[in-house]
Design a protein around this motif. Structure first.
Motif, PDB file in Angstrom:
ATOM      1  N   PHE A  70     -19.397  16.329 -21.958  1.00 32.82           N
ATOM      2  CA  PHE A  70     -19.594  15.879 -22.734  1.00 32.82           C
ATOM      3  C   PHE A  70     -20.720  14.689 -22.891  1.00 32.82           C
ATOM      4  CE2 PHE A  70     -14.643  15.837 -23.713  1.00 32.82           C
ATOM      5  CZ  PHE A  70     -14.925  16.698 -24.591  1.00 32.82           C
ATOM      6  N   GLY A  71     -21.679  13.560 -23.607  1.00 29.02           N
ATOM      7  CA  GLY A  71     -22.472  13.541 -23.134  1.00 29.02           C
ATOM      8  C   GLY A  71     -22.197  11.876 -22.953  1.00 29.02           C
ATOM      9  N   THR A  72     -23.033  11.000 -22.211  1.00 28.32           N
ATOM     10  CA  THR A  72     -22.775   9.617 -21.560  1.00 28.32           C
ATOM     11  C   THR A  72     -21.673   8.802 -22.560  1.00 28.32           C
ATOM     12  OG1 THR A  72     -24.839   8.356 -23.067  1.00 28.32           O
ATOM     13  CG2 THR A  72     -24.725   9.347 -20.688  1.00 28.32           C
ATOM     14  N   GLY A  73     -21.150   8.674 -23.667  1.00 30.61           N
ATOM     15  CA  GLY A  73     -20.302   8.207 -24.483  1.00 30.61           C
ATOM     16  C   GLY A  73     -19.212   8.917 -24.500  1.00 30.61           C
ATOM     17  N   GLY A  74     -19.154   9.988 -23.513  1.00 30.20           N
ATOM     18  CA  GLY A  74     -17.873  10.385 -23.378  1.00 30.20           C
ATOM     19  C   GLY A  74     -17.243  11.340 -22.778  1.00 30.20           C
ATOM     20  N   VAL A 131     -18.330  -5.794 -18.662  1.00 31.12           N
ATOM     21  CA  VAL A 131     -17.329  -5.009 -17.932  1.00 31.12           C
ATOM     22  C   VAL A 131     -16.472  -4.357 -18.576  1.00 31.12           C
ATOM     23  CG1 VAL A 131     -15.504  -6.016 -16.266  1.00 31.12           C
ATOM     24  CG2 VAL A 131     -18.185  -6.918 -16.213  1.00 31.12           C
ATOM     25  N   ASP A 132     -16.281  -3.604 -18.077  1.00 30.28           N
ATOM     26  CA  ASP A 132     -15.079  -2.702 -18.874  1.00 30.28           C
ATOM     27  C   ASP A 132     -14.377  -2.143 -17.645  1.00 30.28           C
ATOM     28  OD1 ASP A 132     -13.260  -0.841 -20.032  1.00 30.28           O
ATOM     29  OD2 ASP A 132     -15.053  -0.357 -21.615  1.00 30.28           O
ATOM     30  N   PRO A 133     -13.640  -2.439 -17.457  1.00 29.20           N
ATOM     31  CA  PRO A 133     -12.174  -2.071 -16.333  1.00 29.20           C
ATOM     32  C   PRO A 133     -11.737  -0.597 -16.490  1.00 29.20           C
ATOM     33  CG  PRO A 133     -11.345  -3.728 -17.324  1.00 29.20           C
ATOM     34  CD  PRO A 133     -12.841  -3.395 -18.225  1.00 29.20           C
ATOM     35  N   ASN A 134     -12.470  -0.011 -17.745  1.00 32.54           N
ATOM     36  CA  ASN A 134     -12.083   1.571 -18.115  1.00 32.54           C
ATOM     37  C   ASN A 134     -13.180   2.754 -18.672  1.00 32.54           C
ATOM     38  OD1 ASN A 134      -8.818   1.867 -18.320  1.00 32.54           O
ATOM     39  ND2 ASN A 134      -9.140   0.399 -20.185  1.00 32.54           N
ATOM     40  N   GLY A 135     -14.424   1.604 -17.806  1.00 33.77           N
ATOM     41  CA  GLY A 135     -15.670   2.558 -17.990  1.00 33.77           C
ATOM     42  C   GLY A 135     -16.003   3.433 -17.076  1.00 33.77           C
ATOM     43  N   MET A 136     -16.258   4.170 -17.236  1.00 31.30           N
ATOM     44  CA  MET A 136     -16.940   5.602 -16.760  1.00 31.30           C
ATOM     45  C   MET A 136     -18.087   5.297 -16.247  1.00 31.30           C
ATOM     46  SD  MET A 136     -16.451   8.984 -19.830  1.00 31.30           S
ATOM     47  CE  MET A 136     -17.090   7.321 -21.253  1.00 31.30           C
ATOM     48  N   TYR A 137     -18.949   3.863 -15.505  1.00 33.17           N
ATOM     49  CA  TYR A 137     -20.415   4.107 -14.521  1.00 33.17           C
ATOM     50  C   TYR A 137     -20.275   2.867 -13.836  1.00 33.17           C
ATOM     51  CZ  TYR A 137     -22.018   8.552 -17.832  1.00 33.17           C
ATOM     52  OH  TYR A 137     -22.243   9.178 -18.233  1.00 33.17           O
ATOM     53  N   TRP A 138     -20.462   3.056 -13.301  1.00 33.97           N
ATOM     54  CA  TRP A 138     -20.967   2.101 -11.934  1.00 33.97           C
ATOM     55  C   TRP A 138     -22.015   1.410 -12.607  1.00 33.97           C
ATOM     56  CZ3 TRP A 138     -16.669   0.460 -10.472  1.00 33.97           C
ATOM     57  CH2 TRP A 138     -15.966   0.799  -9.401  1.00 33.97           C
ATOM     58  N   ARG A 139     -22.084   0.050 -12.719  1.00 32.40           N
ATOM     59  CA  ARG A 139     -23.425  -0.422 -13.267  1.00 32.40           C
ATOM     60  C   ARG A 139     -23.815  -1.153 -11.640  1.00 32.40           C
ATOM     61  NH1 ARG A 139     -25.025  -5.636 -14.069  1.00 32.40           N
ATOM     62  NH2 ARG A 139     -26.712  -6.078 -15.833  1.00 32.40           N
ATOM     63  N   VAL A 140     -25.266  -0.946 -12.104  1.00 34.49           N
ATOM     64  CA  VAL A 140     -25.128  -1.322  -9.713  1.00 34.49           C
ATOM     65  C   VAL A 140     -26.964  -2.378 -10.103  1.00 34.49           C
ATOM     66  CG1 VAL A 140     -26.492   0.328  -9.394  1.00 34.49           C
ATOM     67  CG2 VAL A 140     -26.173  -0.749  -7.790  1.00 34.49           C
ATOM     68  N   LEU A 162     -17.814   8.835  -9.895  1.00 31.56           N
ATOM     69  CA  LEU A 162     -16.423   9.470  -8.857  1.00 31.56           C
ATOM     70  C   LEU A 162     -15.175  10.351  -9.657  1.00 31.56           C
ATOM     71  CD1 LEU A 162     -17.469  11.975  -5.753  1.00 31.56           C
ATOM     72  CD2 LEU A 162     -15.203  10.784  -7.029  1.00 31.56           C
ATOM     73  N   SER A 163     -14.272   8.870  -9.664  1.00 33.76           N
ATOM     74  CA  SER A 163     -12.862   8.420 -10.145  1.00 33.76           C
ATOM     75  C   SER A 163     -13.262   8.855 -11.092  1.00 33.76           C
ATOM     76  CB  SER A 163     -12.562   7.295  -9.752  1.00 33.76           C
ATOM     77  OG  SER A 163     -13.433   6.403 -11.109  1.00 33.76           O
ATOM     78  N   TYR A 164     -14.236   9.334 -12.023  1.00 33.84           N
ATOM     79  CA  TYR A 164     -13.233   9.584 -13.400  1.00 33.84           C
ATOM     80  C   TYR A 164     -13.935  11.339 -13.718  1.00 33.84           C
ATOM     81  CZ  TYR A 164     -13.915  10.144 -18.408  1.00 33.84           C
ATOM     82  OH  TYR A 164     -13.382  10.311 -19.778  1.00 33.84           O
ATOM     83  N   SER A 165     -14.529  11.617 -12.716  1.00 38.31           N
ATOM     84  CA  SER A 165     -15.468  12.656 -12.767  1.00 38.31           C
ATOM     85  C   SER A 165     -14.656  13.602 -12.202  1.00 38.31           C
ATOM     86  CB  SER A 165     -16.605  13.222 -11.898  1.00 38.31           C
ATOM     87  OG  SER A 165     -17.671  12.028 -12.901  1.00 38.31           O
ATOM     88  N   TRP A 166     -13.395  13.399 -10.736  1.00 37.48           N
ATOM     89  CA  TRP A 166     -11.947  14.079 -10.287  1.00 37.48           C
ATOM     90  C   TRP A 166     -11.669  14.321 -11.226  1.00 37.48           C
ATOM     91  CZ3 TRP A 166     -11.599  14.801  -5.840  1.00 37.48           C
ATOM     92  CH2 TRP A 166     -10.697  15.421  -5.612  1.00 37.48           C
ATOM     93  N   ALA A 167     -11.116  13.581 -12.374  1.00 34.27           N
ATOM     94  CA  ALA A 167      -9.783  14.333 -13.235  1.00 34.27           C
ATOM     95  C   ALA A 167     -10.118  14.095 -15.010  1.00 34.27           C
ATOM     96  CB  ALA A 167      -8.887  14.519 -12.878  1.00 34.27           C
ATOM     97  N   PRO A 168     -11.238  13.620 -15.312  1.00 30.97           N
ATOM     98  CA  PRO A 168     -11.243  13.559 -17.008  1.00 30.97           C
ATOM     99  C   PRO A 168      -9.460  13.734 -18.004  1.00 30.97           C
ATOM    100  CG  PRO A 168     -12.829  14.515 -16.452  1.00 30.97           C
ATOM    101  CD  PRO A 168     -12.104  15.330 -15.188  1.00 30.97           C
ATOM    102  N   LEU A 169      -9.388  13.153 -19.089  1.00 33.32           N
ATOM    103  CA  LEU A 169      -8.191  13.776 -19.948  1.00 33.32           C
ATOM    104  C   LEU A 169      -8.795  15.095 -20.036  1.00 33.32           C
ATOM    105  CD1 LEU A 169      -7.466  10.473 -21.368  1.00 33.32           C
ATOM    106  CD2 LEU A 169      -6.184  12.507 -19.483  1.00 33.32           C
ATOM    107  N   THR A 170      -7.723  15.572 -20.294  1.00 33.73           N
ATOM    108  CA  THR A 170      -7.936  17.338 -20.973  1.00 33.73           C
ATOM    109  C   THR A 170      -9.215  17.971 -20.064  1.00 33.73           C
ATOM    110  OG1 THR A 170     -10.081  17.099 -22.410  1.00 33.73           O
ATOM    111  CG2 THR A 170      -7.839  16.131 -23.200  1.00 33.73           C
TER     112      THR A 170
END
Length: 607
Positions: free
Chosen positions: A280-284, A348-357, A408-416
């Motif tokens: 998916f794109g950066t939104g999903g 800030v979004d604890p469930n976000g898929m990105y790290w802001r640096v 990387l934590s989200y890329s590890w095993a995204p839903l579905t």
């Protein structure tokens, strides 16, 4: 043979390059005064320019044009040492050219050379049987191609399919912004292992090429498999043929903290295969892409397979190492904690898929990222990869603007997700469940802890056997089994570890050699569930916990039709319950027990 010697032999064998490139031999034509005129085949150079002003799209490096060369386009000479076939390819108005060659099948007695006048910029290949070769760039617009063979040449064992041209305004070396910090400045002193895993990528996507960055990444087998992490938007439309032509430049860096006047040497590896990527794109999605390089980087690369951390912990400080604008390897530093967010979002979004640096000023500059940095790894304070760069607003003009790295934590095993859209399948092939893994240089003095078990879930009172999968010249093992009996072992392969109480328990393995040690902690690796018996029964079941029953728990029973059924607790001990289902009809039922520390279900039969 000692284990130490065996491991050295194994590692050397792992890194042998099959193509004997760089043998420094000479073309046969240089050893004879040949009077034949080399035919010239000229190709029109029509530039292809992509309009990509956004930093979030890789900067264009160049483009390719189709070419076709056959046996009749060259001339054959016969010498006492063998046969010579030569042709000259002219790419008009080009400054630098490389070639994409397919169906290469060089026999042991054949060699392929590419060079310019007076045998300058000589590139050679020997004894190759491969689908694709992407040659390095050769300065100039006229390139001589020479085939040497011990036997008569009746066909050319390769097909030159495309020529790659760098843009007329050279991009790459020297193009990074003046705020950037070279990786061998003082800022990189603590990152000398990690930098050896970073490469500049010449991405091929159809008939255009782009610059990106990325990193070798370790897996739980610690076996040097050439896995490479970058961003999915790098070559988002590349196909399998394109990936086979990608070029990876390792050790492309300044020796010190100063931009050199001339390009330094580097180690080039060509070819890759797509293993998995964000769908998916950066939104999903988190914009990751995992490749397997076509061959292992040789010992001359001094490769380092960077470690990773898949936890959601916000790192307080760290770095990225990258190739901005395709330039030399640079380092950028952050000194404030990362924040979790959506892409290109400051909230800030604890469930976000990105790290802001947000980057920081350091001793030798104010390192940020630029086009060409895409795909570069974000390291935490422990030196482990926690993300890959998608894009952002930072630049040498806007120093204090943020960048965004797919977690990387989200890329590890995204839903579905499946193996084609996650990292877990590839980075943890043994199913260890570890949250982090250290990097590896595959030095034979290093050791790496690893294990698997015959099961992860057992009924109270059952035994578990552990299989050691560690690598290295290991001299000692220390196992810690939380909740197990025995709780400690120094065996290489501990067996019959008994678990007598319910819960989820850690397993720790510490391996050591004479010079090194490594610790692997698998949190909540073993799940022990209560035992229910007899099963089947006339309606009385005993549920045994092995320890005191939790103060707060839920016990529900359902028929196979999903309807909840009534029951009674006939007896309650300190560590057991007796369930009375005497009034239930004969058949199968599901008993569901849940507490703060455990959720489990049992299928029981009443007769």
């Amino acid at each position: 043979m000692s284990k130490h010697l065996f491991l050295i032999i194994l590692l050397v064998a792992l890194f042998i390059k099959l193509d004997a490139q760089n043998k420094l031999s000479k073309p046969l034509s240089s050893q004879y005064e040949l009077s034949s005129i080399i035919p010239l085949k000229s190709f029109i150079n029509t530039p292809i320019i992509v309009d990509n002003k956004s930093k979030n799209y890789p900067p264009q490096a160049g483009y390719t044009i189709p070419i076709k060369i056959s046996l009749v386009d060259g001339i054959i000479d016969s010498t006492l040492s063998g046969y010579i076939w030569r042709t000259t390819i002219e790419i008009k108005n080009s400054n630098s050219v490389n070639f994409y060659i397919s169906n290469v099948s060089l026999e042991d007695y054949q060699s392929l050379f590419l060079y310019t006048k007076e045998y300058a910029h000589l590139t050679e290949y020997h004894s190759i049987d491969a689908n694709n070769i992407s040659t390095d760039f050769i300065d100039g617009d006229k390139i001589i191609v020479e085939l040497n063979s011990k036997s008569e040449i009746t066909n050319i064992p390769f097909q030159i399919m495309e020529a790659g041209i760098l843009l007329s305004k050279p991009q790459g070396f020297g193009d990074a912004g003046n705020c950037e910090v070279h990786v061998n400045c003082s800022e990189g002193n603590d990152w000398q292992f990690q930098k050896n895993g970073i490469a500049r990528i010449l991405v091929k996507e159809g008939n255009t090429t782009f610059w990106c960055s990325g990193s070798l990444i370790n897996n739980t087998r610690n076996n040097g498999e050439p896995l490479f992490l970058t961003a999915n938007h790098c070559g988002i439309n590349s196909d399998s043929v394109d990936y086979a032509d990608w070029m990876f430049y390792f050790n492309f860096e300044s020796d010190d903290c100063i931009q050199p006047l001339e390009e330094p040497d580097y180690n080039l590896l060509t070819g890759s295969t797509l293993l998995s990527n964000s769908k998916f794109g950066t939104g999903g999605g988190s914009d990751f892409k995992l490749l397997r390089l076509s061959e292992n980087p040789g010992l001359q690369f001094n490769p380092y397979f960077n470690g990773w951390d898949r936890s959601t912990t916000e790192s307080p400080n760290g770095v990225t190492i990258h190739h901005p604008q395709g330039d030399l390897k640079m380092i950028s530093t952050y000194q404030k904690p990362l924040t979790s967010t959506k892409y290109d979002n400051d909230q800030v979004d604890p469930n976000g898929m990105y790290w802001r640096v947000v980057w920081a000023q350091t001793e030798n500059g104010f390192g940020v990222t630029e086009g060409g940095s895409s795909g570069s790894p974000l390291f935490n304070e422990e030196g482990l990869i926690i993300g890959a760069l998608t894009g952002g607003r930072a630049s040498c003009t806007y120093l204090e603007q943020p960048d965004f790295y797919g977690k990387l934590s989200y890329s590890w095993a995204p839903l579905t997700s499946d193996s084609l859209s996650q990292l877990a399948h590839w980075l943890d092939p043994i199913g260890s469940g570890v949250m982090y893994l250290n990097g590896s240089s595959l030095d034979s003095t290093n050791v790496f802890a690893g294990f698997v078990s015959n099961t992860n879930t057992v009924i109270i009172g059952d035994n578990i056997t552990f299989k050691n999968t560690s690598i290295g010249n290991i001299t000692s093992y220390k196992w810690l089994f939380e909740g197990g009996e025995p709780s400690y072992s120094e065996l290489e392969f501990p067996e019959n570890i008994k678990y007598k109480r319910i819960g989820e328990f850690d397993v720790t393995l510490i391996v050591s050699s004479s010079k090194d040690s490594d610790t692997l902690i698998a949190p909540d690796y073993i799940k022990v569930v209560p035992n229910i018996f007899p099963n089947p029964s006339d309606g009385l079941f005993k549920l045994v916990f092995g320890k005191e029953i939790p103060d707060s728990y839920s016990l529900r029973i359902f028929g196979l039709d999903g309807k909840e059924v009534r029951f009674m607790i006939k007896e309650k001990g300190t560590n057991y319950l007796v369930i009375n289902m005497n009034y239930s009809e004969a058949g199968y039922y599901l008993v569901r027990f849940s507490s703060d520390e455990l959720i489990t279900s049992y299928k029981v039969m009443v007769f």
